[in-house]
Design a protein around this motif. Structure first.
Motif, mmCIF file in Angstrom:
data_model
loop_
_atom_site.group_PDB
_atom_site.id
_atom_site.type_symbol
_atom_site.label_atom_id
_atom_site.label_comp_id
_atom_site.label_asym_id
_atom_site.label_seq_id
_atom_site.Cartn_x
_atom_site.Cartn_y
_atom_site.Cartn_z
ATOM 1 N N LYS B 243 0.817 -1.218 0.000
ATOM 2 C CA LYS B 243 0.000 0.000 0.000
ATOM 3 C C LYS B 243 0.848 1.265 0.000
ATOM 4 C CE LYS B 243 -4.435 -1.398 0.616
ATOM 5 N NZ LYS B 243 -4.469 -2.760 1.124
ATOM 6 N N HIS B 341 -6.241 1.398 7.227
ATOM 7 C CA HIS B 341 -7.028 1.295 6.011
ATOM 8 C C HIS B 341 -8.454 0.834 6.306
ATOM 9 C CE1 HIS B 341 -8.127 0.968 1.938
ATOM 10 N NE2 HIS B 341 -8.214 -0.352 1.961
ATOM 11 N N ALA B 345 -11.405 3.588 5.595
ATOM 12 C CA ALA B 345 -12.282 3.296 4.454
ATOM 13 C C ALA B 345 -13.737 3.297 4.907
ATOM 14 C CB ALA B 345 -11.898 1.946 3.839
ATOM 15 N N LEU B 397 -14.940 0.891 -1.697
ATOM 16 C CA LEU B 397 -14.452 0.883 -0.314
ATOM 17 C C LEU B 397 -15.247 -0.094 0.551
ATOM 18 C CD1 LEU B 397 -13.744 4.674 0.366
ATOM 19 C CD2 LEU B 397 -12.104 2.866 -0.159
ATOM 20 N N GLN B 399 -16.369 -2.882 -0.223
ATOM 21 C CA GLN B 399 -15.836 -4.225 -0.419
ATOM 22 C C GLN B 399 -14.524 -4.409 0.320
ATOM 23 O OE1 GLN B 399 -15.876 -4.479 -4.643
ATOM 24 N NE2 GLN B 399 -18.091 -4.768 -4.705
ATOM 25 N N GLN B 400 -13.754 -3.312 0.406
ATOM 26 C CA GLN B 400 -12.487 -3.431 1.118
ATOM 27 C C GLN B 400 -12.718 -3.577 2.619
ATOM 28 O OE1 GLN B 400 -10.041 -0.221 -0.311
ATOM 29 N NE2 GLN B 400 -10.131 -0.958 -2.413
ATOM 30 N N ARG B 403 -13.747 -7.142 3.107
ATOM 31 C CA ARG B 403 -12.638 -8.071 2.971
ATOM 32 C C ARG B 403 -11.780 -8.061 4.239
ATOM 33 N NH1 ARG B 403 -10.291 -6.411 -1.625
ATOM 34 N NH2 ARG B 403 -12.138 -7.116 -2.742
ATOM 35 N N ALA B 404 -11.540 -6.855 4.779
ATOM 36 C CA ALA B 404 -10.768 -6.766 6.023
ATOM 37 C C ALA B 404 -11.505 -7.454 7.168
ATOM 38 C CB ALA B 404 -10.500 -5.291 6.369
#
Ligand code: FAD
Ligand code: FAD
Lengths: 653, 653
Positions: B243, B341, B345, B397, B399-400, B403-404
């Motif tokens: 990143k 992040h 996000a 975002l 989706q991020q 995912r996290a």
């Protein structure tokens, strides 16, 4: 990938998307526009307008005053075209509905004329009817007040209208029409435009105005006295029904059907519809992200966010029409009023809120391009937005829907055998042997509504969801009736409740009409293959309504547990995915031309990047390579900074 | 009631509303703005700007090109003021945050400079740092592509910037700075403004531009090579963490706290906040509807729709700050990146979506006036709207965040004892003895959070709702983890799921911070009386979050049946009603001046109708009593109509 390649690719993607659909365009177009003649009429009118310089759309950079002048020039040109081509008033209406922004003339057609026709006495009708029909006078409708004695927000009142309906009073001096000579306001009247630009640049061509009345006398003969009137002796004669004293509903009575063009409509209560262009056109051609096995980036339409942006469906619903309502009202038959009011109020809220929300969903799912004026979506949004407020503020209408529902619930035991369509859902509470359905949502995906399954099956499946939505309405109305203290606004139920309960009632009503549509597709001329796709849309519409209703469905036990909820969501996703290949076909079926859409994202040939690029070149800021702001401002800022940086460096040494 | 009376009444209503609040302004102002100095600084800057002709706000009728020129003149003036008054760069930032619309300079401060500082090598920093700090060069940030090779949407790139960060490349020719002489683009670069106006008239002063690169070579020394770099031999050296190669996050790292000014924010990620004026100011003075026993019409703020419009609360949250993150990153310590992040996000999505939705709610609940430019709300909306898209598209975002969350869930068993704040909610699943709470919502209304109850009680009650929201997040993440096929976008979960699950995760995180806020009020200097009102706001915030989460709460059995749901809604209504008397006080506490709000509805003295009237008189269309459109268009239409009506009458005879 160079600019050129990208355009070739987007054009290929678009062609491929078109080839993928099995839909029959001609068939669907007629279905959507009602009849073949309607479609033909529309095509003719659009052809004329798009070739005429008065309706040119390349003027991005006008001030609001220029937009107003342009709107007036368009109005004149529409009448010249009427003279030249023998257009009817309906053709003018059609033409107005495909223009960018509402003209002041809209108020004449949609408020002034119908209310005058419904409410004016025969004598007054004879005197002014022909002038109104030919725009020998131009009208407005004055209802909203700023403070008492001052009307505000009145479309066309600022600088256009010569006459106005003031609640039940026609603004005309005795005898002479002085104002028709020079377009000056009459003595005692101060009027003007209420100030520009309106929020978000909407309604720029319309002179929404203020009008102050100072001791203005209106002669008795100018009262709109068909229902309520004042005698020569000065006595007030009540109308046969309270609501008939109030002109605002005339419009709804006068059209015998109301179309819901959910998501795909520019103006919620019109028969014409415009799809947000990106909805169907951009996503298939925009590629972004990781490359697939074909070496191309992924098409953004295959991302679920875009599918969701595309998903809200487009049922077109004919509300059960009442034969000749205006005539029946004139004859004093007011039995229909409550029913008409209950359904139209709810539908007005539903269509306006949904149009606003759905245009914004489409805009947002187009990424940055959705925020570009070149997309054309912001423009539609700005025009649709105030529909939540005018012609009945949605919050206020919600309360009226709820009040009507509570009344119907109260009368349930006495009238259960003859419920009008607006409260048919209450019947569910009376069917003691028939409990709420338990639906297996996983069976409602595209497999359930495959190409040409036995129609009866599909209907049965749609009916299950209809039953669910009707039960939900019945249960939330019963709950509210049991908890409320009175029918009064504000005292018995909070506004959030009103919005939710009104939505439940309207959803139930619309669900019933959606089932009617499915039943009548053959009668309405839709081929089997097209019908199957439209059925999927209808199912999707009902399922997304159910998803939005989850708090009620779950609270009242109509749905239980995470498994059923997940099943409902899976069915929705599966239907969306199944409809993606038809997105372009469905959009094409509306038949909008590039001129109408006026969107670089929506160009028919798919050469989107080229279109965006060309529009950018039109930008006046690009005329000079170095902006005038350089000499005026930027150069000073840069040199000042360089000086300071140098001083800083010198100080360090 | 005449015009004059209405103004007197609204002024009286406003004075009464001010008198009703028990809030201590000075105390709250300091609390909201962080420290007394901040508040003072802000007041000073606003005083200077509002007295300066360059920042005059009465120019309603500019074209976009004029707005651009005006923005540039403002930029120059800000720097003159810096020279004259010794302003710091922070003061310039503060000044920009209270202006109407974003200036191109924003990109220099918020994207170009922090990314350069984080990513540039020491040599490059020494060469350009001072010029950047003084605006001796003006920067932009080029990330978004139209097609490859063409950047698009780049703020300040159209006509303003001299330099830009292109992902990891600084656009500078070897040696000489040719472009600083005449502001012309360098060879091989085609750039321009991408076309105006942007949707809804937003971002008019910013030259969002396109930049096409045709065989442009960037010398090695101009690579931002602090983390990733290319050796003289042409080999690529990877950054210590993936990143870190990506500049976009620099901004979030560089501020050590992030404020959520929910509903009351003009720009979601800024420390400054502006309340939509109608929120707190108009409703109390607008009267509409039936008359009460006092002979006055009802104040619209007493209608539930308006209370709801006012209700979304305004927690200001300090995200747990990470000591000197930029330094730790530079030192190669990347352990924080994933955590930063995940939280930023989610917060970006939450604050941007909520700001957009809440400004629109406030606008709509002001009736027609909300659609008037005089209200000032549409303008805020247009500026806030693209925040859903830029700095990370919210769908992406979401989706991020998911995912996290899935990763954290997977790692749960190994790391349960040391969950970072972003996934603290997962701890709930590990506490086998502690099931989800069952909350008696009816006890959470204003009575629970009355003036100065024992603080411990309030905290306990807030904690109950926090637990509910944490359980919900934990259960939906677990559900998704059990059902998903992979972590990949699009393959495991539909986008609607991503939005819902991401929201659950972020809600849980924010709820924890809300509880922190409540605990720290005394430390943060809030008097007991004011703290009680702020606690009610915090409770309202948590309860409305729970209401929005009903589908999850009910599906997972965290809430059951219509009774509990109704209890939650009653608690919300009761809190809203209890807060109405403080609406003006809370709004005043932000301390916005009439110049800042620039809203006829928001005038401090409450003389709203007068302010509306005065603005309408500014409208250029009103300069002439008879519009030029009369001679050009309207007269022809009227005479044509009159001729046709006469022909019609003659034909009948
Ligand atoms: C006012 C404004 C100012 C801006 N300023 C700048 C600037 O100064 N510099 C700059 O570089 N950019 C700037 N931008 C651009 C902005 O950052 C992008 O618009 C944004 O990142 C979205 O990218 P896009 O427009 O290419 O949309 P796309 O990426 O084409 O997205 C279209 C749709 O596809 C979906 N999608 C795309 N990729 C994925 C994926 N991987 N997974 C799932 N769904 C996906 C999106 O959610 C969206 O619904 C600005 C934009 C605006 C509106
Ligand atoms: C673009 C546009 C065009 C228009 N054109 C016309 C026109 O041609 N002619 C015309 O007459 N008008 C016109 N209007 C005005 C429009 O009809 C009104 O704005 C609308 O009816 C709302 O009234 P208001 O603005 O006075 O709001 P208010 O009535 O002041 O409402 C403010 C708030 O109070 C709430 N509220 C008000 N009364 C009640 C109640 N009784 N119960 C519960 N809540 C309540 C509302 O829900 C709203 O949230 C137009 C408006 C717009 C935006």
């Amino acid at each position: 990938m160079s600019e050129y390649d990208a355009n070739v690719q987007t054009a290929l993607d678009m062609a491929a998307a078109r080839a993928a659909t099995t839909l029959n365009m001609a068939n669907l177009q007629e279905y959507l526009h009602g009849r073949a003649q309607n479609w033909q009429r529309r095509t003719d009118v659009v052809r004329v307008l798009s070739a005429d310089a008065a309706f040119d759309k390349t003027e991005d950079n006008m001030t609001r005053a220029e937009r107003f002048m342009r709107g007036q020039a368009m109005t004149r040109r529409l009448h010249e075209l009427q003279n030249e081509l023998g257009w009817t008033n309906d053709d003018i209406g059609l033409a107005m509905s495909v223009l960018d922004s509402p003209l002041p003339l809209t108020l004449h057609f949609q408020a002034f004329e119908p209310i005058f026709k419904l409410q004016a006495s025969p004598t007054l009708l004879a005197e002014y009817g022909p002038l109104i029909a030919t725009r020998g006078i131009l009208g407005c409708y004055l209802q909203t007040e700023l403070a008492h004695g001052t009307a505000w927000w009145i479309g066309a009142a600022g600088r256009t209208a010569t006459h106005g309906v003031v609640q039940a009073q026609l603004v005309l001096p005795e005898g002479e029409d002085g104002s028709l000579e020079d377009h000056k306001p009459l003595p005692g009247i101060v009027l003007g435009d209420q100030g520009a630009p309106k929020s978000l640049g909407g309604f720029a061509a319309t002179d929404n105005g203020f009008v102050r009345f100072d001791r203005v006398r209106v002669p008795l003969k100018n009262m709109l006295s068909r229902f309520a009137r004042v005698t020569e002796e000065g006595d007030y004669v009540r109308p046969p029904h309270d609501k008939l004293g109030y002109g605002g509903y005339a419009r709804t009575f006068c059209s015998d059907c109301l179309y819901l063009m959910y998501m795909l409509t520019r103006s919620p209560s019109h028969a014409t519809a415009q799809p947000p262009p990106s909805l169907s056109v951009t996503p298939p051609v925009r590629r972004q992200g990781t490359r697939g096995p074909d070496g191309l980036e992924r098409q953004v339409i295959t991302y679920p966010s875009c599918t969701d942006g595309c998903s809200p469906s487009s049922p077109r619903i004919r509300v059960p029409s009442v034969a000749n309502p205006a005539a029946r009202l004139s004859a004093g038959d007011t039995s229909l009023l409550a029913e008409l009011h209950a359904t139209t109020a709810g539908l007005k809220v539903l269509t306006s809120s949904a149009s606003i929300a759905d245009v914004e969903t489409a805009r947002r799912s187009a990424g940055g391009h959705g925020f570009s004026a070149a997309a054309g979506l912001g423009r539609i949004y700005a025009e649709v937005l105030p529909s939540a407020t005018y012609e009945g503020d949605n919050y206020v209408l919600d309360q009226q829907v709820v009040r009507a529902a509570l009344k119907a619930y109260k009368a349930l035991n006495s009238s259960a055998n003859d419920l009008p369509p607006s409260s048919a859902y209450l019947q569910r509470l009376m069917d003691v042997n028939d409990g709420p359905p338990r639906i297996k949502f996983d069976s409602l995906g595209p497999d359930a509504v495959k190409l040409a399954p036995p129609l009866d099956n599909v209907i049965a499946q749609l009916n299950g969801v209809v039953a669910l939505l009707e039960w939900r309405a019945a249960l939330v109305v019963r709950e509210l009736a049991n908890n409320r203290k009175s029918l009064d606004v504000g005292s018995g139920f909070a506004d959030a409740d009103a919005t939710r309960v009104a939505r439940a009632v309207t959803d139930a009503f619309v669900a019933g009409r959606v089932a009617d549509m499915a039943r009548n597709m053959e009668r309405d001329g839709l081929r089997a293959g097209d019908a199957a796709v439209v059925e999927q849309l209808l199912m999707l519409y009902l399922l997304t309504s159910a998803e939005a209703a989850l708090p009620d469905l779950l609270a009242h036990g109509l749905l239980c547990g995470p498994g059923e909820v997940a099943g409902l969501r899976r069915a929705i996703s599966a239907l969306c995915a199944a409809l993606v290949p038809h997105a372009i076909g469905l959009s094409d079926a509306f038949g909008f031309t590039d001129w109408e859409l006026d969107s670089a994202l929506g160009v028919y040939d798919g050469r989107v990047y080229e279109a965006l690029w060309e529009r950018a070149q039109r930008e006046p800021l690009n005329e000079k390579e170095v902006t005038d702001a350089y000499e005026e401002s930027i150069k000073w800022v840069l040199q000042n900074g360089q000086r300071r940086a140098a001083m800083h460096a010198a100080a360090k040494l």
